[in-house]
Design an enzyme around this catalytic site. Structure first.
Site, PDB file in Angstrom:
ATOM      1  N   ARG A   1      30.801  45.743  33.771  1.00  0.00           N
ATOM      2  CA  ARG A   1      31.350  44.467  34.219  1.00  0.00           C
ATOM      3  C   ARG A   1      32.053  44.676  35.564  1.00  0.00           C
ATOM      4  NH1 ARG A   1      36.890  41.860  32.900  1.00  0.00           N
ATOM      5  NH2 ARG A   1      36.672  39.944  34.082  1.00  0.00           N
TER       6      ARG A   1
ATOM      7  N   HIS B   1      37.627  37.013  40.332  1.00  0.00           N
ATOM      8  CA  HIS B   1      38.683  37.877  39.831  1.00  0.00           C
ATOM      9  C   HIS B   1      39.808  37.912  40.863  1.00  0.00           C
ATOM     10  CE1 HIS B   1      39.451  41.358  36.854  1.00  0.00           C
ATOM     11  NE2 HIS B   1      40.585  41.143  37.509  1.00  0.00           N
TER      12      HIS B   1
ATOM     13  N   GLU C   1      41.017  35.800  33.711  1.00  0.00           N
ATOM     14  CA  GLU C   1      42.462  35.715  33.477  1.00  0.00           C
ATOM     15  C   GLU C   1      43.139  34.634  34.310  1.00  0.00           C
ATOM     16  OE1 GLU C   1      44.448  39.477  33.695  1.00  0.00           O
ATOM     17  OE2 GLU C   1      43.384  40.280  31.965  1.00  0.00           O
TER      18      GLU C   1
ATOM     19  N   ASN D   1      40.359  39.722  27.213  1.00  0.00           N
ATOM     20  CA  ASN D   1      41.055  40.856  27.813  1.00  0.00           C
ATOM     21  C   ASN D   1      42.293  41.100  26.969  1.00  0.00           C
ATOM     22  OD1 ASN D   1      39.117  40.542  29.772  1.00  0.00           O
ATOM     23  ND2 ASN D   1      40.523  40.073  31.427  1.00  0.00           N
TER      24      ASN D   1
ATOM     25  N   TYR E   1      45.351  43.622  25.693  1.00  0.00           N
ATOM     26  CA  TYR E   1      46.153  44.818  25.898  1.00  0.00           C
ATOM     27  C   TYR E   1      47.297  44.933  24.894  1.00  0.00           C
ATOM     28  CZ  TYR E   1      43.665  45.351  30.291  1.00  0.00           C
ATOM     29  OH  TYR E   1      42.667  45.510  31.224  1.00  0.00           O
TER      30      TYR E   1
ATOM     31  N   GLU F   1      37.979  43.337  28.609  1.00  0.00           N
ATOM     32  CA  GLU F   1      38.919  44.367  29.043  1.00  0.00           C
ATOM     33  C   GLU F   1      39.719  44.842  27.841  1.00  0.00           C
ATOM     34  OE1 GLU F   1      41.572  43.509  32.322  1.00  0.00           O
ATOM     35  OE2 GLU F   1      40.008  42.442  33.438  1.00  0.00           O
TER      36      GLU F   1
END
Length: 478
Positions: free
Chosen positions: A80, A124, A170, A299, A301, A378
């Protein structure tokens, strides 16, 4: 629920890794590329960690063949990456820059030669500076047509070679920093402008997806969302209500709009009461419904924990960008919620919670609420890595992190989640936006720091060899 035996990862599962143009490419003004808002922002004193920028980054623009060869050695099934809008349209519109298109086509061809599926991210964060200067970027509806034109250029050029696309990356994290915290360009702190810019970004996303259906009818497209599932700090009803508020304002506000074509009711009612609601014009909701995605890019985390925050209470605060553990303050919106520490979770040196179970919980919530396939676009660990004298990087902590999250993915598959792939962040070390180069995520170490690009050598970490084995056995052993 507990599974007696975990399901295998599905056939065709995309074992991948990810990057973003500004964070890896460098060559910031090469071959006709125009300036992006990040090219300008990073030059402002104090804007980034130790003044770091992406002028050179890790020089992927000139070294992509070496990087793709390493991807092939690892056995990646997908990569990606993002396209830099000002590399295609230096001033945001007009005549496309053939040198920019040729670079990405050569990259895509190199990936395909090694049987690596390209996953192309359209945006992005690197908005052409000229559009920011001309009309304020995401705060003006003129960007909808300019973004669509840029996207159609890429659809037309790469439809035969790229089948999986990400629209906006995002939007929630980028615009929160850009229009509430003032830590991303254009560095504004105004909630009304924040919600207005988001509404226009939603419309641009939907317009691009509607165009995609015409130009790439056999492809898949969806936005990538920075998802942190909300937990209540306690079983007190006021903390549970704060958790519901946070889930609605920090997650559903974006995901409902992407996937259902409408805003969540309670959040919209609150913003109308405070005078912060976006202007919704006739036809806007129809357009949003035309842009329902094929999948949700996640994404992930960390999870976040929330407690009650009275009127006049804790305000929004910027995150830890120094790597000094324990330096992150509580953050919140008065009258809605505030963050609270979770005593049951370990944290990174940047104070991000390490919570594989949170990924499983989040995947289940999304699958149940929206009924769409999901791709992990991600997931990774940013930490300090040390280059040993023998050119080795022993990053067992990264292996443990990724292993835990891959097991959570497998558990979610057993829970009924349709998971298309997993793109770890990131393939190589890269510029971590506000955190400089000391916060390393990659499977491949890049020998450089904030002020010295050194030789930019690519050095395989222990995690490189571990992930290669995981891919080779299709996740049957971690």
């Amino acid at each position: 629920m507990q599974h007696a035996k975990l399901k295998e990862f599905p056939e065709g599962f995309l074992w991948g890794a990810a990057s973003a143009a500004y964070q890896v490419e460098g060559a910031w003004d090469a071959d006709g590329k125009g300036p992006s808002v990040w090219d300008s922002f990073c030059k402002q004193p104090g804007a980034t960690f130790l003044g770091s920028n992406g002028d050179v980054a890790v020089d992927h623009y000139h070294r992509f063949r070496e990087d793709v060869a390493l991807m092939a050695e690892m056995g990646l099934k997908a990569y990606r990456f993002s396209v830099s809008w000002p590399r295609i349209y230096p001033t945001g519109r007009g005549t496309p820059n053939e040198a920019g298109l040729a670079f990405y086509e050569t990259l895509i061809d190199a990936l395909l030669e090694h049987h690596i599926a390209p996953v192309l991210t359209l945006y992005h964060w690197d908005l052409p500076q000229s559009l920011q200067d001309e009309y304020g970027g995401w705060e003006d509806r003129r960007i909808i047509a300019d973004f669509e034109n840029y996207c159609i250029t890429l659809f037309g050029r790469f439809a035969g070679k790229v089948k999986c696309w990400v629209s906006l990356n995002e939007q929630n994290y980028n615009l929160t920093n850009a229009y509430q915290l003032g830590t991303h360009p254009p560095a504004v702190q105004n909630r009304q402008r924040f919600f207005a810019a988001n509404h226009i970004a939603f419309l641009a996303n939907a317009q691009a997806i509607a165009a995609f259906r015409h130009y790439v009818p056999d492809g898949l497209i969806g936005p990538s969302f920075a998802y942190s599932p909300a937990y209540p700090a306690s079983c007190r009803p006021i903390d549970l209500l704060a958790c519901e508020n946070a889930e609605e304002f920090t997650n559903h506000w974006w995901l409902d709009t992407y996937c259902l074509g409408r805003y969540p009711q309670a959040a919209l009612a609150h913003l109308r009461e405070t005078g912060e609601a976006p202007e919704i014009l006739p036809g806007d909701l129809d357009l949003l419904r035309q842009g329902i995605p094929d999948f949700i890019g996640v994404n992930y985390y960390q999870s976040l924990t929330y407690a009650d925050n009275p009127p006049g209470g804790q305000t929004l605060q910027r995150i830890n960008t120094t790597g000094i553990k324990g330096s992150t303050p509580a953050s919140g919106i008065p009258g809605l919620y505030q963050t609270a520490p979770n005593p049951h979770l370990e944290t990174t040196n940047w104070d991000w919670n390490i919570d594989p179970t949170g990924l499983r919980i989040g995947l289940r919530r999304l699958a149940s609420r929206y009924g769409l396939p999901i791709m992990i676009t991600e997931n990774g660990l940013g930490e300090y890595d040390r280059l040993e004298a023998d050119d080795r990087i022993h990053d067992d902590y990264r292996i443990d992190y990724l292993k835990g999250h891959l097991i959570a993915c497998q558990q979610a598959i057993g829970d009924g989640v349709e998971l298309l792939g997993y793109c770890a962040w990131s393939f190589t070390d890269l510029l971590s936006w506000l955190n400089g180069y000391q916060k390393r995520y990659g499977f491949v170490y890049i020998d450089r720091d904030e002020h010295d690009a050194k030789d930019l050598r690519r050095i395989r970490k222990d995690s490189f060899y571990w992930y290669r084995t995981v891919i080779a056995n299709h996740g049957t052993e971690f």
